[in-house]
Scaffold this motif. Sequence first.
Motif, PDB file in Angstrom:
ATOM      1  N   ARG A  29      -7.711  35.212 -16.592  1.00  0.00           N
ATOM      2  CA  ARG A  29      -7.343  34.522 -17.499  1.00  0.00           C
ATOM      3  C   ARG A  29      -7.780  34.659 -19.289  1.00  0.00           C
ATOM      4  O   ARG A  29      -9.065  34.963 -18.699  1.00  0.00           O
ATOM      5  CB  ARG A  29      -6.523  33.005 -17.523  1.00  0.00           C
ATOM      6  N   GLU A  89       1.201  41.643 -16.854  1.00  0.00           N
ATOM      7  CA  GLU A  89       2.054  40.491 -16.536  1.00  0.00           C
ATOM      8  C   GLU A  89       2.177  39.918 -14.866  1.00  0.00           C
ATOM      9  O   GLU A  89       2.200  40.927 -13.902  1.00  0.00           O
ATOM     10  CB  GLU A  89       3.423  40.498 -16.850  1.00  0.00           C
ATOM     11  N   TYR A  90       1.485  39.051 -14.835  1.00  0.00           N
ATOM     12  CA  TYR A  90       1.683  38.507 -13.067  1.00  0.00           C
ATOM     13  C   TYR A  90       2.703  38.146 -13.553  1.00  0.00           C
ATOM     14  O   TYR A  90       3.300  36.813 -13.514  1.00  0.00           O
ATOM     15  CB  TYR A  90       0.446  36.552 -14.092  1.00  0.00           C
ATOM     16  N   ALA A  91       3.242  38.161 -12.028  1.00  0.00           N
ATOM     17  CA  ALA A  91       4.293  37.370 -11.075  1.00  0.00           C
ATOM     18  C   ALA A  91       4.108  36.615 -10.421  1.00  0.00           C
ATOM     19  O   ALA A  91       3.984  36.439  -8.996  1.00  0.00           O
ATOM     20  CB  ALA A  91       4.867  38.769 -10.594  1.00  0.00           C
ATOM     21  N   PRO A  92       4.852  35.428 -10.253  1.00  0.00           N
ATOM     22  CA  PRO A  92       3.803  34.263  -9.696  1.00  0.00           C
ATOM     23  C   PRO A  92       4.876  34.390  -8.547  1.00  0.00           C
ATOM     24  O   PRO A  92       4.138  33.832  -7.106  1.00  0.00           O
ATOM     25  CB  PRO A  92       4.274  33.233 -10.137  1.00  0.00           C
ATOM     26  N   GLY A  93       5.942  34.994  -8.304  1.00  0.00           N
ATOM     27  CA  GLY A  93       6.481  35.272  -6.926  1.00  0.00           C
ATOM     28  C   GLY A  93       5.971  35.831  -5.764  1.00  0.00           C
ATOM     29  O   GLY A  93       6.314  36.305  -4.255  1.00  0.00           O
ATOM     30  N   ASP A 143       9.492  36.495 -10.156  1.00  0.00           N
ATOM     31  CA  ASP A 143       8.626  36.135 -11.323  1.00  0.00           C
ATOM     32  C   ASP A 143       8.568  34.465 -10.728  1.00  0.00           C
ATOM     33  O   ASP A 143       9.193  34.542  -8.913  1.00  0.00           O
ATOM     34  CB  ASP A 143       8.958  37.023 -12.216  1.00  0.00           C
ATOM     35  N   GLY A 144       8.332  33.659 -11.385  1.00  0.00           N
ATOM     36  CA  GLY A 144       8.151  32.343 -10.582  1.00  0.00           C
ATOM     37  C   GLY A 144       9.819  31.992 -10.339  1.00  0.00           C
ATOM     38  O   GLY A 144      10.709  30.477  -9.471  1.00  0.00           O
ATOM     39  N   ALA A 145      10.960  32.383 -10.308  1.00  0.00           N
ATOM     40  CA  ALA A 145      12.168  32.084 -10.383  1.00  0.00           C
ATOM     41  C   ALA A 145      13.135  33.274  -9.814  1.00  0.00           C
ATOM     42  O   ALA A 145      14.257  32.916  -9.381  1.00  0.00           O
ATOM     43  CB  ALA A 145      13.083  32.112 -11.768  1.00  0.00           C
ATOM     44  N   GLY A 146      12.548  33.655  -9.016  1.00  0.00           N
ATOM     45  CA  GLY A 146      12.830  34.661  -8.201  1.00  0.00           C
ATOM     46  C   GLY A 146      13.823  36.069  -8.548  1.00  0.00           C
ATOM     47  O   GLY A 146      14.012  36.380  -7.910  1.00  0.00           O
ATOM     48  N   ASN A 147      12.954  35.969 -10.276  1.00  0.00           N
ATOM     49  CA  ASN A 147      13.482  37.393 -10.759  1.00  0.00           C
ATOM     50  C   ASN A 147      13.169  38.907 -10.046  1.00  0.00           C
ATOM     51  O   ASN A 147      11.587  38.598  -9.985  1.00  0.00           O
ATOM     52  CB  ASN A 147      13.744  37.485 -12.385  1.00  0.00           C
ATOM     53  N   LYS A 149      10.875  41.896 -10.640  1.00  0.00           N
ATOM     54  CA  LYS A 149      10.570  43.427 -11.302  1.00  0.00           C
ATOM     55  C   LYS A 149       9.751  44.338 -10.394  1.00  0.00           C
ATOM     56  O   LYS A 149       8.943  44.700  -9.953  1.00  0.00           O
ATOM     57  CB  LYS A 149       8.733  42.813 -12.141  1.00  0.00           C
TER      58      LYS A 149
END
Length: 282
Positions: A29, A89-93, A143-147, A149
């Motif tokens: 962070r 970029e952090y990809a939460p998925g 990403d958090g919505a399953g997109n 990257k």
Amino acid sequence: SQPAKLSLQDFDIGRALGKGKFGNVYLAREKQTKLIVALKVLFKKQLDKHNVAQQLKNEIEIQYHSRHDNILKCYGFFYDEKRVYLILEYAPGGEMYKAMQKEGTFSEEKTAKYVVQLARALKYCHDRKVIHRDIKPENLLLDGAGNLKIADFGWSCLTTKPRQTFCGTLDYLAPEMVVGTAYDHSVDVWSLGVLMYECLVGKAPFEGATHDATFARITRDAIEFPRHVHMAEDAQELLRNILVKDPAKRLSLDAILASAWVARCAPGAATGALVRPAPPAG
Ligand SMILES: COCCOc1ccc(Nc2ncc(Cl)c(NC3CC3)n2)cc1
């Protein structure tokens, strides 16, 4: 104005997200902005040992200047005497290949969403004369919505001559790369086809027990669909037209986006909206 010069003191470092050949990736962070990022730490000694410093410059240059929803952003980089740090970029998925291991196969709808997002990201790259050359689940994040990257441009290039030998899985290499002849952006289309096949079937189409066996299958075999996996005819048809050995006969990204299977499984993709339209009010 020049972007601010950042250093390690500007970040709170969190857990390791992944361990790589040249170093690890950490959740981090940025203290001033509280922005959550992925900090990729690479050891200069390792980079020199494997002679990949130029490749890294490539990766930073291409990713830093890319602006696309399906390409992982590179916000910048900095270095100290031993390491180079990429602020990504952090990809939460997390990693696509782990999702594949966990789920085995994906539904046609989820697969079509990935195919559309990858095709759009590759169109963006190809329009800028960038060939990725190493599209595979290990280089894709969610990403958090399953997109989807695209996360690793280590092997992308503005020219078309490979400099070094490949490492890691060869399953996704297009025939012309395996044979070593000149190739163009359509190698990425081949890899998109391999990804689509693996999402639907649960394994890569030309998997071999050894590198040589895989090479032979990629260059020789016609695509086969295991009987136990009931793949729809329009999906098989699309894959037969993507996984074509002759690059000149391979479908274009536009043709893939306009295909019957995409229209059936990723409604709205043609217009650009991939979210489900809201039900009418009342
Ligand atoms: C139990 O933990 C399992 C791992 O869970 C995650 C792993 C990775 C991310 N996001 C992530 N975003 C950006 C990058 Cl550059 C990255 N690079 C690392 C090398 C993949 N990883 C999120 C969750």
